[in-house]
Design an enzyme around this catalytic site. Structure first.
Site, PDB file in Angstrom:
ATOM      1  N   HIS A 140     -23.198  71.069  40.967  1.00 48.24           N
ATOM      2  CA  HIS A 140     -24.230  70.292  40.278  1.00 48.24           C
ATOM      3  C   HIS A 140     -24.687  71.087  39.063  1.00 48.24           C
ATOM      4  O   HIS A 140     -25.164  72.212  39.185  1.00 48.24           O
ATOM      5  CB  HIS A 140     -25.416  70.037  41.208  1.00 48.24           C
ATOM      6  CG  HIS A 140     -26.593  69.401  40.524  1.00 48.24           C
ATOM      7  ND1 HIS A 140     -26.560  68.114  40.026  1.00 48.24           N
ATOM      8  CD2 HIS A 140     -27.825  69.884  40.233  1.00 48.24           C
ATOM      9  CE1 HIS A 140     -27.724  67.832  39.467  1.00 48.24           C
ATOM     10  NE2 HIS A 140     -28.510  68.887  39.586  1.00 48.24           N
ATOM     11  N   LYS A 161     -31.889  70.182  32.385  1.00 51.82           N
ATOM     12  CA  LYS A 161     -30.507  70.474  31.976  1.00 51.82           C
ATOM     13  C   LYS A 161     -29.959  69.378  31.059  1.00 51.82           C
ATOM     14  O   LYS A 161     -29.387  69.666  30.003  1.00 51.82           O
ATOM     15  CB  LYS A 161     -29.619  70.612  33.207  1.00 51.82           C
ATOM     16  CG  LYS A 161     -30.005  71.737  34.147  1.00 51.82           C
ATOM     17  CD  LYS A 161     -29.018  71.905  35.275  1.00 51.82           C
ATOM     18  CE  LYS A 161     -28.939  70.699  36.181  1.00 51.82           C
ATOM     19  NZ  LYS A 161     -30.207  70.449  36.921  1.00 51.82           N
ATOM     20  N   ASP A 179     -24.314  66.472  35.237  1.00 51.28           N
ATOM     21  CA  ASP A 179     -24.654  66.203  36.640  1.00 51.28           C
ATOM     22  C   ASP A 179     -23.649  66.811  37.610  1.00 51.28           C
ATOM     23  O   ASP A 179     -24.031  67.533  38.531  1.00 51.28           O
ATOM     24  CB  ASP A 179     -24.794  64.698  36.901  1.00 51.28           C
ATOM     25  CG  ASP A 179     -25.411  64.436  38.269  1.00 51.28           C
ATOM     26  OD1 ASP A 179     -26.476  65.019  38.542  1.00 51.28           O
ATOM     27  OD2 ASP A 179     -24.818  63.675  39.055  1.00 51.28           O
ATOM     28  N   ARG A 245     -36.336  91.515  29.573  1.00 50.92           N
ATOM     29  CA  ARG A 245     -36.830  91.374  28.200  1.00 50.92           C
ATOM     30  C   ARG A 245     -35.950  92.089  27.187  1.00 50.92           C
ATOM     31  O   ARG A 245     -36.050  91.837  25.988  1.00 50.92           O
ATOM     32  CB  ARG A 245     -38.273  91.903  28.116  1.00 50.92           C
ATOM     33  CG  ARG A 245     -39.234  91.170  29.035  1.00 50.92           C
ATOM     34  CD  ARG A 245     -40.656  91.619  28.837  1.00 50.92           C
ATOM     35  NE  ARG A 245     -41.153  91.278  27.507  1.00 50.92           N
ATOM     36  CZ  ARG A 245     -42.400  91.515  27.088  1.00 50.92           C
ATOM     37  NH1 ARG A 245     -43.270  92.101  27.902  1.00 50.92           N
ATOM     38  NH2 ARG A 245     -42.769  91.192  25.872  1.00 50.92           N
TER      39      ARG A 245
END
Length: 309
Positions: A140, A161, A179, A245
């Protein structure tokens, strides 16, 4: 246990435009991506002969058979085709020996011919079979090409998404699957993704429904298959969670036994995910070319700290 995939011989015949010298009526399924040249088999050695491989006769094998009498040639080809290989392919438009045709009919083995040279057709046939018969799974997610890099977007339903994919398409990138992504392992290092046929070129947007990307944005906005280069894991922003980061963390995702580089991107209102993914794709490409920004910055930082001390 891993599922065994097959491909119809007729599909290969259509793909490569093989000439059918003899073709049985029943369907022939190919399950082995390897292709052989029966040199040792023609000399009588069958101890390690693999009956599931397509056999290819080229100039060398053809020349060897040409130097034999018809009776000996018949005995040799009968011994080969009695093992019932899925097909026997003659390359370079070489002449078909009558004994070869008779044996193919007697043993009900497809006999094909191609005008391509032996080395060329071997390489093309093996490459095609590796794709058609590759181990595969369905995940998925969304697969999209950004600056030539295949990005596989993973995350829970509703994380954004498909919306991000639409924004990337508007910015000139190409959709492969939304999908559901069919992922195939086509080599020891390469995964290729595509959409299931029924949903190819479609995107589902909650509140709008199904949209046809090919018709809305044109042929330049879609692509049928793409290599998976980078996995992007989208997740809702968690307050207080420590996110990378500097970009020094090396994260991977294991898919079909291949480790794919991955990054986790937190999602919250106000973040432009399309731009972030464009930067991720460019940064990944830069790493492949040998320049790692995070490592260079860390070296400068450590040097600065050394000077300060």
């Amino acid at each position: 246990m891993e599922n065994k995939h097959t491909i119809s011989l007729r599909k290969l015949i259509s793909e490569f435009s093989f000439e059918e010298i003899y073709m049985p009526e029943e369907e022939i399924l190919i399950s082995n991506p390897d292709v052989s040249r029966p040199g040792l088999a023609l000399s009588g050695y069958f101890e390690l002969f693999d009956e599931t491989r397509i056999e290819v006769i080229g100039r060398v094998e053809h020349a060897y058979l040409s130097g034999l009498s018809g009776e000996v040639r018949k005995k040799i080809v009968d011994a080969l085709l009695s093992r019932k290989p899925p097909a026997l392919l003659v390359s370079t438009n070489l002449d078909i020996f009558p004994e070869l045709l008779d044996s193919a009919r007697a043993n009900n083995v497809p006999l094909l011919r191609t005008k391509e040279r032996t080395s060329s057709i071997l390489a093309a046939l093996i490459a095609s079979l590796n794709v058609h018969l590759a181990p595969r799974i369905t995940r998925h997610g969304v697969l999209i090409e950004v600056y030539g890099e295949g990005l596989l977007l993973l995350g829970d339903s509703g994380v954004g998404k498909s919306e991000t994919a639409i924004e990337l398409i508007k910015r000139g990138h190409r959709l492969i699957a939304d999908d559901a992504v069919e992922i195939r392992r086509v080599s020891a290092k390469t995964l290729v993704g595509q959409a299931p046929e029924i949903i190819r070129h479609y995107v589902e947007l909650r509140g709008i429904g199904i949209v046809d990307i090919r018709r809305l944005f044109g042929m330049g906005a879609i692509k049928n298959t793409e290599r998976i280069d980078l996995v992007i894991k989208l997740e809702p922003w968690v307050q207080g969670k420590m996110y990378d980061r500097l970009g020094l963390d090396e994260e991977t995702v294991d898919i079909l036994g291949i480790k794919i580089p991955a990054i986790t991107i937190p999602v919250r209102p106000g973040r432009n995910l399309a731009i972030i993914l464009e930067i991720a794709a460019m940064n990944y490409r830069q790493k492949k070319m040998g320049y790692n920004t995070a490592e260079e910055f860390n070296k400068k930082l450590m040097a600065q700290m050394g000077i300060s001390e």
